[in-house]
Design a protein around this motif. Structure first.
Motif, PDB file in Angstrom:
ATOM      1  N   THR A  22      34.483  -1.166  20.982  1.00 36.15           N
ATOM      2  CA  THR A  22      33.383  -0.300  21.416  1.00 36.15           C
ATOM      3  C   THR A  22      32.098  -0.694  20.701  1.00 36.15           C
ATOM      4  O   THR A  22      32.072  -0.791  19.475  1.00 36.15           O
ATOM      5  N   ARG A  45      27.952   8.289  15.583  1.00 37.50           N
ATOM      6  CA  ARG A  45      28.441   7.216  16.458  1.00 37.50           C
ATOM      7  C   ARG A  45      29.818   6.743  16.035  1.00 37.50           C
ATOM      8  O   ARG A  45      30.635   6.349  16.858  1.00 37.50           O
ATOM      9  N   VAL A  85      27.968   0.293  20.431  1.00 36.19           N
ATOM     10  CA  VAL A  85      26.858   1.171  20.786  1.00 36.19           C
ATOM     11  C   VAL A  85      25.586   0.332  20.789  1.00 36.19           C
ATOM     12  O   VAL A  85      25.319  -0.383  19.824  1.00 36.19           O
ATOM     13  N   VAL A  90      28.456   1.667  24.940  1.00 36.74           N
ATOM     14  CA  VAL A  90      27.800   2.971  24.991  1.00 36.74           C
ATOM     15  C   VAL A  90      26.308   2.725  24.785  1.00 36.74           C
ATOM     16  O   VAL A  90      25.897   2.278  23.713  1.00 36.74           O
ATOM     17  N   GLN A 114      32.218  10.160  16.709  1.00 40.04           N
ATOM     18  CA  GLN A 114      32.374  10.606  18.093  1.00 40.04           C
ATOM     19  C   GLN A 114      32.800   9.495  19.037  1.00 40.04           C
ATOM     20  O   GLN A 114      33.532   9.729  19.979  1.00 40.04           O
ATOM     21  N   TRP A 115      32.280   8.318  18.803  1.00 38.78           N
ATOM     22  CA  TRP A 115      32.517   7.241  19.770  1.00 38.78           C
ATOM     23  C   TRP A 115      33.432   6.167  19.206  1.00 38.78           C
ATOM     24  O   TRP A 115      33.749   5.209  19.885  1.00 38.78           O
TER      25      TRP A 115
END
Ligand code: ARG
Length: 582
Positions: free
Chosen positions: A113, A333, A115, A153, A336-337
């Motif tokens: 992931t 970040r 961001v 994201v 949550q992500w």
């Protein structure tokens, strides 16, 4: 598997059998096609460690490596291995790519992931050309990462809680032009900001009044909060219009204000674990004294040597800073992500801020994340100085886009074959925006470049219109064929030098895309696409398609098809659309 990966895996097998242990080695595209298509310096790098002569090791590798049906290999100079790919291998790969919707792009990002923090303009302040670079580069990086399988994201960390609101609130209450606000909210907010800012420079009383408005806002005064919220909503709507034009989307818009109620706790945490301490009434993070001062973002050189340059996380008046918000944002970040990486696409002038931020993050045990500041240079006017409007202000993004679209409109009227006014208008919008984007992305991000519309829109040159024209050409041949078009794409076979070169480039698409993320350089893709377009034009001029006998014609049609797919997909990664006619 890309050709490069294939060569690497074959070379690794040969190395293992010659050296008796697993030994990965890199293969790179050859710098000069006269010597081959790919090369490796493995023999030179590894010979010494294994007590061998580099050329002798290279020969052993050539004897062992299995390249049947793929390439020939030879030694050059002190022990380079040069690989020359057989045309039949290129033909086969090109044929395979026609059946692959990803066009060979490997899924190297799967399970990760990232961001991407980009654009992030400040509310009620003009979005200027610095933000244009961030917006375009950031959007491209999102697209590229997604195509490589990353979970991306995108977050627009707008500046919606700065000291500018003192001035905006004061301006709103005293000088608001309701009609202008209705017509163009961003422009009216910017006007208020500029007017009050200028007035405040002369009049300390106004500055005090602005400050009082800000304090009221921060204390939660309902009237001020209401005005603030309206400003945010209006600004967001205005920004959204620009993003729609640019075809840019965000998954989130978590601006600075979103983190307000986390800041006090964060500062307590920093104090509690000793990362921050009180200094002259403020809470600061100082150097941990583990680095040389030259490399320490918490040190600054002054008359008496090196002094402290702390990160202030709570001012002596109790207020929090940009840096405090960025720390809270990072924690969010992560929690949550579950971010593995965060990419900040922000102006190079903020590099010290990000060095400090990343350093504190490491001390907060947030360092499992790969944090990158992806900085960029300045856009210059034709005079070589940072771009300004005639009145000396920073130019607004929307105005630059309008200018580019107007100039594209003139070009379209002169040279385009599209027929109706509506088509011409759409085409001008498409070409104008594309030209701005491509110019941005074709430059190395850290260099400055000149905003020169004439150059950006030229049909011959390193431009978006040049690429779009190549695409249109590669498609129009199919239209000409009409009913006679083959029902299925024929396998590619290659005879002419121009065909071979075009295929060589086309099958590299999947090799080029991942390299963009090595150092965040979309210009690698931009330049690759220009090469493809040039190769396509040479092919098209040298090799007749419609007049060739059927088998050759159909192979060439397949090459045209693959070219159009690579151009479309490649430009798509740059956020640039292609017209079907122009
Ligand atoms: N709003 C800032 C500016 O315009 C950029 C924010 C960048 N992102 C961040 N997380 N600091 O300068």
């Amino acid at each position: 598997m890309t050709l490069l990966q294939l060569l690497e895996s074959r070379l690794a097998l040969a190395l293992e059998s010659v050296l008796g242990e697993p030994t990965p080695a890199a293969v790179t595209p050859a710098a000069d096609l006269r010597f081959g298509d790919y090369q490796s310096n493995a023999a030179m790098v590894l010979a010494k460690r294994h007590g061998k002569n580099p050329r002798a090791l290279a020969q052993e590798l050539i004897d062992k490596i299995d390249l049947a049906g793929i390439a020939s290999a030879e030694i050059a100079g002190p022990g380079f291995l040069n690989f020359r790919i057989f045309p039949e291998a290129y033909a086969l790969l090109a044929t395979e790519l026609l059946a692959d919707p990803r066009l060979g792009v490997p899924q190297v990002g799967e399970g990760k992931t990232v961001v991407v923090d980009f654009s992030a303009p400040n509310v009620a302040k003009p979005m200027h050309v610095g933000h244009i670079r961030s917006t375009i580069i950031g959007d491209t990086l999102c697209r590229v990462a997604r195509s490589l399988g990353y979970n991306v994201v995108s977050d627009n960390h707008i500046g919606d809680w700065g000291t500018q609101f003192g001035m905006i609130l004061f301006g709103w209450k005293n000088h608001l032009n309701a009609e202008a606000l209705e017509a163009d909210p961003i422009a009216e907010l910017v006007r208020l900001y500029r007017e009050v800012n200028n007035a405040g420079k002369e009049d300390p009383e106004i500055r005090e009044l602005c400050k009082a408005e800000l304090v009221k806002l921060q204390a939660g005064d309902p009237e001020n909060l209401g005005i603030w919220q309206r400003c945010i909503d209006l600004s967001k709507a205005g920004l959204q219009k620009i993003y729609d034009r640019l075809d840019v989307q965000f998954d989130h818009w978590l601006g600075e204000s979103f983190y307000n109620d986390r800041l006090a706790g964060l500062v307590d945490e920093l104090l509690g674990n000793g990362i921050a301490r009180m200094s002259e009434g403020a809470v600061c993070v100082f150097s941990d004294e583990t680095k040389k001062p030259e490399a320490d973002p918490f040190k600054v050189r002054n008359e008496s040597g090196w002094g402290d340059f702390p990160m202030i996380v709570r001012k002596s008046d109790g207020g929090f800073n940009y840096a405090t918000t960025d720390l809270a944002t990072l924690e969010y970040r992560r929690s949550q992500w579950d971010a593995d990486s965060v990419w900040y696409v922000v102006d190079h002038r903020q590099s010290l801020h990000f060095q400090q931020l990343f350093d504190v993050a490491a001390r907060l045990d947030l360092d499992g994340m790969d944090l990158r500041h992806i900085s960029f240079g300045t856009i210059l006017g034709k005079d070589g100085k940072p771009l300004k409007t005639r009145s000396g202000d920073l130019p607004q993004l929307a105005d630059l886009l309008d200018e580019a679209v107007a100039a594209a409109g003139v070009a379209v009227a002169e040279r385009s074959r599209v027929e109706t006014d509506a088509e011409r208008k759409d085409l001008a919008e498409l070409i104008g925006i594309s030209a701005v984007k491509f110019t941005e992305l074709a430059h190395h991000r850290s260099s400055d470049y000149v905003f020169d519309l004439e150059k950006m829109l030229a049909l011959q040159g390193d431009t978006a219109p040049y690429l779009q024209n190549a695409y249109v050409r590669s498609r129009s041949i199919w239209r000409k064929l009409g009913d006679e078009a083959p029902a299925e794409l024929a396998p590619v076979s290659l005879a002419e030098e121009q065909e071979i070169h075009l295929a060589r480039l086309l099958v590299r698409f999947g090799e080029v895309v991942p390299t963009i993320l090595d150092d965040f350089r979309p210009n690698l893709l931009a330049n690759y696409l220009l090469e493809v377009a040039r190769a396509f034009h040479s092919f098209f001029e040298a090799c007749p398609v419609l007049k060739a006998e059927t088998a050759v014609r159909d192979s060439r049609l397949s090459l045209c098809e693959l070219t159009s797919r690579v151009l479309k997909q490649g430009l798509g990664l740059l956020g640039i659309r292609v017209p079907e006619r122009m």
